[in-house]
Scaffold this active site. Sequence first.
Site, short mmCIF file in Angstrom:
data_model
loop_
_atom_site.label_atom_id
_atom_site.label_comp_id
_atom_site.label_asym_id
_atom_site.label_seq_id
_atom_site.Cartn_x
_atom_site.Cartn_y
_atom_site.Cartn_z
N HIS A 109 0.84 -1.20 0.00
CA HIS A 109 0.00 0.00 0.00
C HIS A 109 0.87 1.25 0.00
CE1 HIS A 109 -3.60 2.41 0.79
NE2 HIS A 109 -2.81 3.15 1.54
N ASP A 156 -14.96 1.84 7.33
CA ASP A 156 -13.95 2.78 6.83
C ASP A 156 -14.52 3.61 5.69
OD1 ASP A 156 -11.29 3.98 6.46
OD2 ASP A 156 -11.41 2.94 4.55
N ARG A 198 -15.11 11.99 7.17
CA ARG A 198 -13.90 12.77 7.48
C ARG A 198 -13.58 13.73 6.34
NH1 ARG A 198 -9.92 8.29 7.73
NH2 ARG A 198 -8.37 9.92 7.96
N SER A 245 -7.59 3.68 9.22
CA SER A 245 -8.29 3.56 7.94
C SER A 245 -7.52 2.65 6.99
CB SER A 245 -8.45 4.97 7.35
OG SER A 245 -8.79 4.91 6.00
N LYS A 273 -8.38 -1.79 6.11
CA LYS A 273 -8.61 -2.37 4.78
C LYS A 273 -7.58 -3.46 4.49
CE LYS A 273 -8.59 1.81 3.18
NZ LYS A 273 -8.92 3.20 2.97
N1 URA Z 1 -5.85 6.67 2.69
C1 URA Z 1 -6.77 5.94 3.35
O1 URA Z 1 -7.14 4.85 2.92
N2 URA Z 1 -7.30 6.45 4.48
C2 URA Z 1 -6.93 7.64 4.99
O2 URA Z 1 -7.44 8.02 6.02
C3 URA Z 1 -5.97 8.39 4.30
C4 URA Z 1 -5.44 7.87 3.15
#
Ligand code: URA
Length: 434
Positions: free
Chosen positions: A82, A161, A168, A183, A187
């Site tokens: 990621h 999320d 947010r 967050s 995932k």
């Molecule tokens: N990427 C994400 O998946 N979540 C965040 O809060 C910020 C960047």
Amino acid sequence: MRMYDLLLKKRNGGRLTRDEIGHMVSQYTAGQIPDYQMSAMMMAIYFRGMNQEETLYLTEAMAGSGDTLDLSSIAGVKVDKHSTGGVGDKTSLALAPMVAACGVKVAKMSGRGLGHTGGTIDKLESFPGFSTEISTAQFIHNVNKTGIAIMGQTKELAPADKMLYALRDVTATVDNMSLIAASIMSKKLAAGADAIVLDVKTGSGAFMKTEADAFALAEEMVRIGNNAGRKTIAAVTDMDQPLGFAVGNTLEVKEAIETLHGRGPADFEQLCVTLGTLMLMAGGLTEDTSQAEQMIRATLKDGSALQKLAEFIESQGGDSDYVYHPDRLASAPIVIAVPAPQDGYISRITCDEIGLSSLVLGGGRITKESIIDLSVGIVLSKKPGDFVKADEPLAHIHGNDPQKVEEAKLRLLQAYAFRSDPAEPPTLIKGIVK
Ligand code: URA
């Protein structure tokens, strides 16, 4: 348990328990807690912060708010990757085939971008026919057979999320370290891989503007991942200038393909080699860093990474002929050079301005509904530290609309700063967090 009491506790600087956080997340996901109370909670967390335990509990609760992928039927260690994102970040397109070509299984969840350019999925859709909307069964089959699969995040995966991120986004509470860590990691945990390699960006084009903040985020995410039994490693890397030369979906795909031929920009290749080395080690192939690096570099020399990309594109419905003939990919009809306004060494190329130029051209999304023009974007000719003569091209703009091209050109020029003496380019790899 009343949401009012949890709000009062956090507002006054208290620490929420695992039960309280679990309750709050499950009730919000079920529609039992209204957005106005959850918005207040996000703001209270923003100002009061969360400690390591609270961040871990929030991550666990969000990861468990929907489906979790069971990848146990895939033999061997499955590695996910990621990036916290940035301008010109096309890393997965080259990195995933490099790693899979070495025999480590890449099982990756990706998203679409809301911002300057598309996300990995948008970029991959430059290949006609390619789809990331594959079933879990197909995903597992492809990882087993080809060693690599990339799937779009489903609605059922970490739905808390998805809801919280949307909230947010409109309540100015995105850039809180604990909320970002929870967050991203919720995932990644729900997506089921055994090992996770994170690329945490720092600089003008990143969420984390300072190195100290980027390292703190990296450490938090590595702690969460390892705590959950997933081997997690992070690299903190530069995003103070665009990565590579190309910014824009199809242009980035072409640059990734060039990189797999061993002809990529030095910074982009270095990043892929660094992350690839970490992924081979996380995948259990070797514990020897220099051996892992040699193996990953070899995939660029012997053509195996390029061949793996072709297999991967084919396995998800795309036409692999475009991998070998990238000139067939969509291209924009207007290409103009942007001449340097003066002689000098380039001291800075501000990411955000380059990103905004790409957005103006139609290469990114302003809203979730925006349709991306995959062919447009910018190809830089020079990078920070390079010398340029007046009127020499700084970059080329690829566009479809003359008016947008002119607007992008004005924006692009604002990205550059010059100096008369040689300037040191920024260090790309700031450090590794294990
Ligand atoms: N990427 C994400 O998946 N979540 C965040 O809060 C910020 C960047």
